[in-house]
Design an enzyme around this catalytic site. Structure first.
Site, PDB file in Angstrom:
ATOM      1  N   ASP A 118      18.195 -10.019  -0.706  1.00  0.00           N
ATOM      2  CA  ASP A 118      17.360  -9.592   0.420  1.00  0.00           C
ATOM      3  C   ASP A 118      17.992  -8.371   1.077  1.00  0.00           C
ATOM      4  OD1 ASP A 118      15.031 -11.402   2.031  1.00  0.00           O
ATOM      5  OD2 ASP A 118      15.912  -9.788   3.221  1.00  0.00           O
ATOM      6  N   VAL A 145      14.886  -3.427  -2.322  1.00  0.00           N
ATOM      7  CA  VAL A 145      14.224  -3.186  -3.614  1.00  0.00           C
ATOM      8  C   VAL A 145      13.618  -1.790  -3.717  1.00  0.00           C
ATOM      9  CG1 VAL A 145      13.752  -5.631  -4.065  1.00  0.00           C
ATOM     10  CG2 VAL A 145      12.015  -4.223  -2.916  1.00  0.00           C
ATOM     11  N   TYR A 166      -1.463  -1.541   1.536  1.00  0.00           N
ATOM     12  CA  TYR A 166      -1.074  -2.867   1.027  1.00  0.00           C
ATOM     13  C   TYR A 166      -2.026  -3.304  -0.081  1.00  0.00           C
ATOM     14  CZ  TYR A 166       0.262  -7.865   1.157  1.00  0.00           C
ATOM     15  OH  TYR A 166       0.687  -9.133   0.835  1.00  0.00           O
ATOM     16  N   LYS A 212      -0.776  -3.889  -3.870  1.00  0.00           N
ATOM     17  CA  LYS A 212      -0.829  -5.205  -4.518  1.00  0.00           C
ATOM     18  C   LYS A 212      -1.778  -5.203  -5.724  1.00  0.00           C
ATOM     19  CE  LYS A 212       2.068  -7.675  -1.954  1.00  0.00           C
ATOM     20  NZ  LYS A 212       3.300  -8.285  -2.507  1.00  0.00           N
TER      21      LYS A 212
END
Ligand code: NAD
Length: 252
Positions: A36, A63, A155, A159
């Site tokens: 994380d 990430v 978003y 996605k």
């Protein structure tokens, strides 16, 4: 136990679904790399796993940073010798910003975490999976990856891209005994609302139109059970697809 001896990386595992996935995988016998941005909270998850008799390691990784992704996978192999399961869970919301109000900065930030991050962890993991002729990838997409207005434009597009990446990797590497699937959760009770700090009034209003037909909010543990299915041999014939977990919300 369904994951005995397996080595799993879970990104964004300090909170919400990632945390539940890390705890469940460890209880099923996996050695879990709890990764994380927030390494302090990741360490608490590791302590919980160890207190339950499991094996885990905390690794700090953003990430969205290529060097962090390199270090994440390299640290995993250094500690546990290999990698069997990659769960791309880390993700952020986009304040429901509609296309007309989008900034390049928001678009780039959401794509960097939600789409480029999973691409990079997959790219870094594939050589290990190819060498050992096996591996499993589980991407946490979203109902917003299959439908048009569960969030803002960035978003939703990011996605949808994760869904495309999932299908591409799943098909292309099927012949190498590597599976890649995604989960499309509906609304789940986690801390993701903390990444919504300035909701766009128009965009949020348009996104909320569909909330009235949502049967209920799910728990992170319910998503973890789907991730366990996809990560284990129970789903050996499931590849390149998206499992919706939303109590039927998107079936309307
Ligand atoms: P959460 O905020 O509770 O947990 C997300 C974790 O990811 C946090 O610990 C955070 O520190 C970490 N994170 C954020 N950016 C990161 C980065 N750049 N690098 C590494 N870690 C990072 O949220 P959650 O709801 O458990 O979200 C998990 C995934 O589920 C996300 O991909 C999200 O888009 C997706 N999702 C959530 C919902 C929902 O309703 N909660 C619905 C559909 C999909």
């Amino acid at each position: 136990m369904k994951l005995t001896g397996k080595v799993a990386i879970v990104t964004g595992a300090a909170s919400g679904m990632g945390k539940s996935i890390a705890l469940l995988f460890a209880s099923e016998g996996a050695k879990v790399v709890v990764s994380d941005l927030n390494v302090e909270n990741a360490s608490k998850v590791v302590e919980e796993i160890q207190a339950n008799g499991g094996t885990a390691l905390a690794v700090a990784a953003n990430v969205a940073k290529e060097e962090d992704v390199q270090n994440l996978v390299d640290s995993t192999v250094a500690e546990y010798g290999t990698l069997d399961i990659l769960v791309n869970n880390a993700g952020i919301m986009d304040n429901f910003v509609p296309a007309g109000d989008l900034t390049d900065e928001l678009w780039d930030r959401v794509f960097a975490v939600n789409t480029t991050g999973p691409m990079r962890t997959i790219r870094k993991s594939l050589p290990i999976f190819l060498e050992k002729e096996g591996g499993v990838i589980v991407n946490i997409a979203s109902a917003g990856g299959l439908n048009g207005s569960r969030a803002g434009a960035a978003y939703t597009a990011a996605k949808h891209a994760v869904v495309g990446l999932t299908k591409n990797v799943g098909f292309q590497y099927a012949v190498k005994n590597i599976r890649c699937n995604a989960i499309a959760p509906g609304a789940v009770a986690t801390n993701i609302a903390t990444s919504i700090n300035a909701p766009n009034e128009f965009g949020m209003g348009r996104a909320m139109v569909g909330m009235g037909i949502n049967p209920r909010t799910g728990t992170p543990e319910e998503i973890a059970k789907v991730a366990l299915f996809l990560a284990s041999d129970d789903s050996s014939f499931v590849n390149g697809t998206v499992v919706t977990a939303d109590a039927g919300w998107t079936a309307y």
